[in-house]
Scaffold this motif. Structure first.
Motif, PDB file in Angstrom:
ATOM      1  N   ILE A  65      11.727  -1.823  11.518  1.00 11.35           N
ATOM      2  CA  ILE A  65      11.339  -1.576  10.125  1.00 11.35           C
ATOM      3  C   ILE A  65       9.842  -1.318  10.025  1.00 11.35           C
ATOM      4  CG2 ILE A  65      11.330  -2.530   7.775  1.00 11.35           C
ATOM      5  CD1 ILE A  65      13.589  -4.402   8.568  1.00 11.35           C
ATOM      6  N   VAL A  66       9.483  -0.285   9.266  1.00 11.49           N
ATOM      7  CA  VAL A  66       8.076  -0.075   8.891  1.00 11.49           C
ATOM      8  C   VAL A  66       8.001  -0.168   7.366  1.00 11.49           C
ATOM      9  CG1 VAL A  66       6.110   1.498   8.856  1.00 11.49           C
ATOM     10  CG2 VAL A  66       7.567   1.377  10.884  1.00 11.49           C
ATOM     11  N   ILE A  67       7.070  -0.975   6.892  1.00 11.49           N
ATOM     12  CA  ILE A  67       6.879  -1.160   5.454  1.00 11.49           C
ATOM     13  C   ILE A  67       5.468  -0.676   5.106  1.00 11.49           C
ATOM     14  CG2 ILE A  67       6.729  -2.868   3.585  1.00 11.49           C
ATOM     15  CD1 ILE A  67       8.579  -4.659   5.447  1.00 11.49           C
ATOM     16  N   LEU A  68       5.376   0.194   4.131  1.00 12.93           N
ATOM     17  CA  LEU A  68       4.072   0.649   3.649  1.00 12.93           C
ATOM     18  C   LEU A  68       3.829   0.020   2.277  1.00 12.93           C
ATOM     19  CD1 LEU A  68       1.567   2.617   3.731  1.00 12.93           C
ATOM     20  CD2 LEU A  68       3.027   4.254   2.501  1.00 12.93           C
ATOM     21  N   THR A  69       2.698  -0.653   2.105  1.00 14.16           N
ATOM     22  CA  THR A  69       2.413  -1.200   0.778  1.00 14.16           C
ATOM     23  C   THR A  69       1.145  -0.571   0.199  1.00 14.16           C
ATOM     24  OG1 THR A  69       1.065  -3.106   1.502  1.00 14.16           O
ATOM     25  CG2 THR A  69       3.453  -3.420   1.393  1.00 14.16           C
ATOM     26  N   GLY A  70       1.116  -0.507  -1.145  1.00 11.35           N
ATOM     27  CA  GLY A  70      -0.048  -0.002  -1.869  1.00 11.35           C
ATOM     28  C   GLY A  70      -0.439  -0.982  -2.957  1.00 11.35           C
ATOM     29  N   SER A  71      -1.363  -0.557  -3.786  1.00  8.68           N
ATOM     30  CA  SER A  71      -1.967  -1.503  -4.733  1.00  8.68           C
ATOM     31  C   SER A  71      -0.954  -2.072  -5.729  1.00  8.68           C
ATOM     32  CB  SER A  71      -3.144  -0.865  -5.453  1.00  8.68           C
ATOM     33  OG  SER A  71      -2.739   0.272  -6.184  1.00  8.68           O
ATOM     34  N   GLY A  72       0.190  -1.395  -5.911  1.00 11.56           N
ATOM     35  CA  GLY A  72       1.199  -1.910  -6.838  1.00 11.56           C
ATOM     36  C   GLY A  72       1.747  -3.268  -6.428  1.00 11.56           C
ATOM     37  N   ILE A  73       1.728  -3.581  -5.118  1.00  7.58           N
ATOM     38  CA  ILE A  73       2.290  -4.875  -4.702  1.00  7.58           C
ATOM     39  C   ILE A  73       1.355  -6.015  -5.097  1.00  7.58           C
ATOM     40  CG2 ILE A  73       1.348  -5.041  -2.340  1.00  7.58           C
ATOM     41  CD1 ILE A  73       4.153  -6.074  -1.479  1.00  7.58           C
ATOM     42  N   SER A  74       0.078  -5.707  -5.317  1.00  9.90           N
ATOM     43  CA  SER A  74      -0.871  -6.755  -5.696  1.00  9.90           C
ATOM     44  C   SER A  74      -1.135  -6.787  -7.204  1.00  9.90           C
ATOM     45  CB  SER A  74      -2.197  -6.561  -4.946  1.00  9.90           C
ATOM     46  OG  SER A  74      -2.005  -6.723  -3.555  1.00  9.90           O
TER      47      SER A  74
ATOM     48  N   ARG B 238       9.731   4.972  15.966  1.00  7.39           N
ATOM     49  CA  ARG B 238      10.778   4.041  16.400  1.00  7.39           C
ATOM     50  C   ARG B 238      11.536   3.414  15.231  1.00  7.39           C
ATOM     51  NH1 ARG B 238      10.499   2.057  21.421  1.00  7.39           N
ATOM     52  NH2 ARG B 238      11.075  -0.046  20.773  1.00  7.39           N
ATOM     53  N   ALA B 239      11.106   3.738  14.003  1.00  4.81           N
ATOM     54  CA  ALA B 239      11.674   3.051  12.834  1.00  4.81           C
ATOM     55  C   ALA B 239      13.105   3.492  12.533  1.00  4.81           C
ATOM     56  CB  ALA B 239      10.800   3.303  11.618  1.00  4.81           C
ATOM     57  N   ASP B 240      13.953   2.513  12.194  1.00  7.28           N
ATOM     58  CA  ASP B 240      15.281   2.800  11.663  1.00  7.28           C
ATOM     59  C   ASP B 240      15.244   2.795  10.134  1.00  7.28           C
ATOM     60  OD1 ASP B 240      16.687   2.654  14.268  1.00  7.28           O
ATOM     61  OD2 ASP B 240      15.994   0.570  14.183  1.00  7.28           O
ATOM     62  N   LEU B 241      14.261   2.082   9.595  1.00  4.21           N
ATOM     63  CA  LEU B 241      14.141   1.964   8.143  1.00  4.21           C
ATOM     64  C   LEU B 241      12.665   1.991   7.766  1.00  4.21           C
ATOM     65  CD1 LEU B 241      15.374   1.340   5.328  1.00  4.21           C
ATOM     66  CD2 LEU B 241      15.178  -1.102   5.890  1.00  4.21           C
ATOM     67  N   PHE B 242      12.339   2.856   6.796  1.00  5.54           N
ATOM     68  CA  PHE B 242      10.976   2.921   6.272  1.00  5.54           C
ATOM     69  C   PHE B 242      11.043   2.546   4.793  1.00  5.54           C
ATOM     70  CE2 PHE B 242       7.761   5.319   3.885  1.00  5.54           C
ATOM     71  CZ  PHE B 242       6.610   4.848   4.497  1.00  5.54           C
ATOM     72  N   VAL B 243      10.212   1.594   4.398  1.00  2.87           N
ATOM     73  CA  VAL B 243      10.223   1.122   3.011  1.00  2.87           C
ATOM     74  C   VAL B 243       8.818   1.245   2.438  1.00  2.87           C
ATOM     75  CG1 VAL B 243      10.811  -0.789   1.464  1.00  2.87           C
ATOM     76  CG2 VAL B 243      12.020  -0.537   3.628  1.00  2.87           C
ATOM     77  N   SER B 244       8.707   1.878   1.299  1.00  4.11           N
ATOM     78  CA  SER B 244       7.414   2.059   0.635  1.00  4.11           C
ATOM     79  C   SER B 244       7.403   1.209  -0.629  1.00  4.11           C
ATOM     80  CB  SER B 244       7.240   3.544   0.284  1.00  4.11           C
ATOM     81  OG  SER B 244       6.107   3.729  -0.525  1.00  4.11           O
ATOM     82  N   ILE B 245       6.348   0.418  -0.797  1.00  4.16           N
ATOM     83  CA  ILE B 245       6.305  -0.519  -1.929  1.00  4.16           C
ATOM     84  C   ILE B 245       4.988  -0.365  -2.696  1.00  4.16           C
ATOM     85  CG2 ILE B 245       6.354  -2.957  -2.614  1.00  4.16           C
ATOM     86  CD1 ILE B 245       7.755  -3.526   0.130  1.00  4.16           C
TER      87      ILE B 245
END
Ligand code: APR
Length: 244
Positions: free
Chosen positions: A7-16, A179-186
């Motif tokens: 899993i790769v997770i990308l976070t941006g300012s919305g999570i904070s 290598r990611a099976d799942l990419f999640v952007s938050i």
């Protein structure tokens, strides 16, 4: 036995945002950041005035002051339910996992995340332009303090990747995306590259893609699924479902 997903997770300012840290862009607006000037007045600046090497060369005091305020404001902010849920996933997940954050706050690590990469740098780090060393830094930089490593005075700048500079960790991020099976952007608007292109790289290499955001982002069409709502609700729900 099938292997666990990578899993790769990308976070941006919305999570904070729910921790009280303002995002960069709101719906319909362009790129203006608020800051309190030395007289205590709230002002807005186009990001080009504070987030570029050219701005720092032109007016270092303004840029240092801006980041000093953001660094000081961090002390009052706490990780929210979304940061805690990702930290829980990080510690429980047996597969490969990488949280790539565009955020310069330290709320992911304060929640306990360790498989974490700050691609745009960190507020609580100072970079010495004399010795090229990085030092943990909690106080202000505006008065030109000495570098803890080499002693040079006035050579410390915020360890932040500004527009026109190369983000940190790109090789590691590219390897993880391949290598990611799942990419999640938050909580990211998908307005700033290279992060905005990660979803397409992940798709190209065969990953499923999921977006969790308050509103559809600029890159929503590239995701298999978009769930709309506050990160403090959506992220714990997603993590709970994943961990069963
Ligand atoms: N939950 C989920 N998403 C949210 C929330 C919330 N509570 N509040 C806001 N959002 C969403 C907004 O709808 C928006 O799509 O978060 C996104 C924030 O987008 P930006 O403000 O553009 O922030 P970000 O994507 O992190 O910016 C990327 O731009 O200026 C540069 O280097 C800076 O890292 C930053 C980069």
């Amino acid at each position: 036995m099938t292997r666990p997903m990578n899993i790769v997770i990308l976070t941006g300012s919305g999570i904070s945002a729910e921790s009280g840290i303002p995002t960069f862009r709101t719906s319909g607006a362009t790129t203006f950041w608020d800051y309190i000037d030395s007289g205590g007045v709230r002002r807005s600046h186009p990001v080009e005035e504070v987030c570029t090497p050219e701005a720092f060369a032109r007016d270092p005091a303004l840029v240092q002051h801006f980041y000093d305020q953001r660094r000081a404001a961090l002390a009052a902010a706490e990780p929210n339910a979304a940061h805690h849920a990702l930290a829980r996933l990080d510690s429980a997940w047996a597969g490969e996992l990488l949280i790539v954050t565009q955020n310069v706050d330290d709320l992911h690590e304060r929640a306990g995340a360790t498989r974490l990469l700050h691609m745009h740098g960190a507020l609580r780090s100072a970079w010495c332009l004399a010795c090229d060393g990085r030092s943990a830094w909690d106080g202000p930089l505006e008065q030109g303090p000495s570098c803890p490593a080499c002693g040079a005075a006035g050579a410390l700048r915020p360890d932040i990747v500004w527009f026109g500079e190369i983000p940190y960790g790109m090789e590691r991020i590219d390897r993880a995306l391949e290598r990611a099976d799942l990419f999640v952007s938050i909580g990211t608007s998908g307005a700033v590259y290279p992060a905005a292109g990660f979803v397409r790289t992940a798709r190209y290499h065969g990953a499923a893609t999921l977006e969790l955001n308050l509103e559809p982002s600029g890159g929503s069409i590239f995701f298999d699924e978009t769930r709309l709502g506050p990160a403090g609700q959506l992220v714990p729900e997603w993590v709970d479902a994943l961990l069963g």
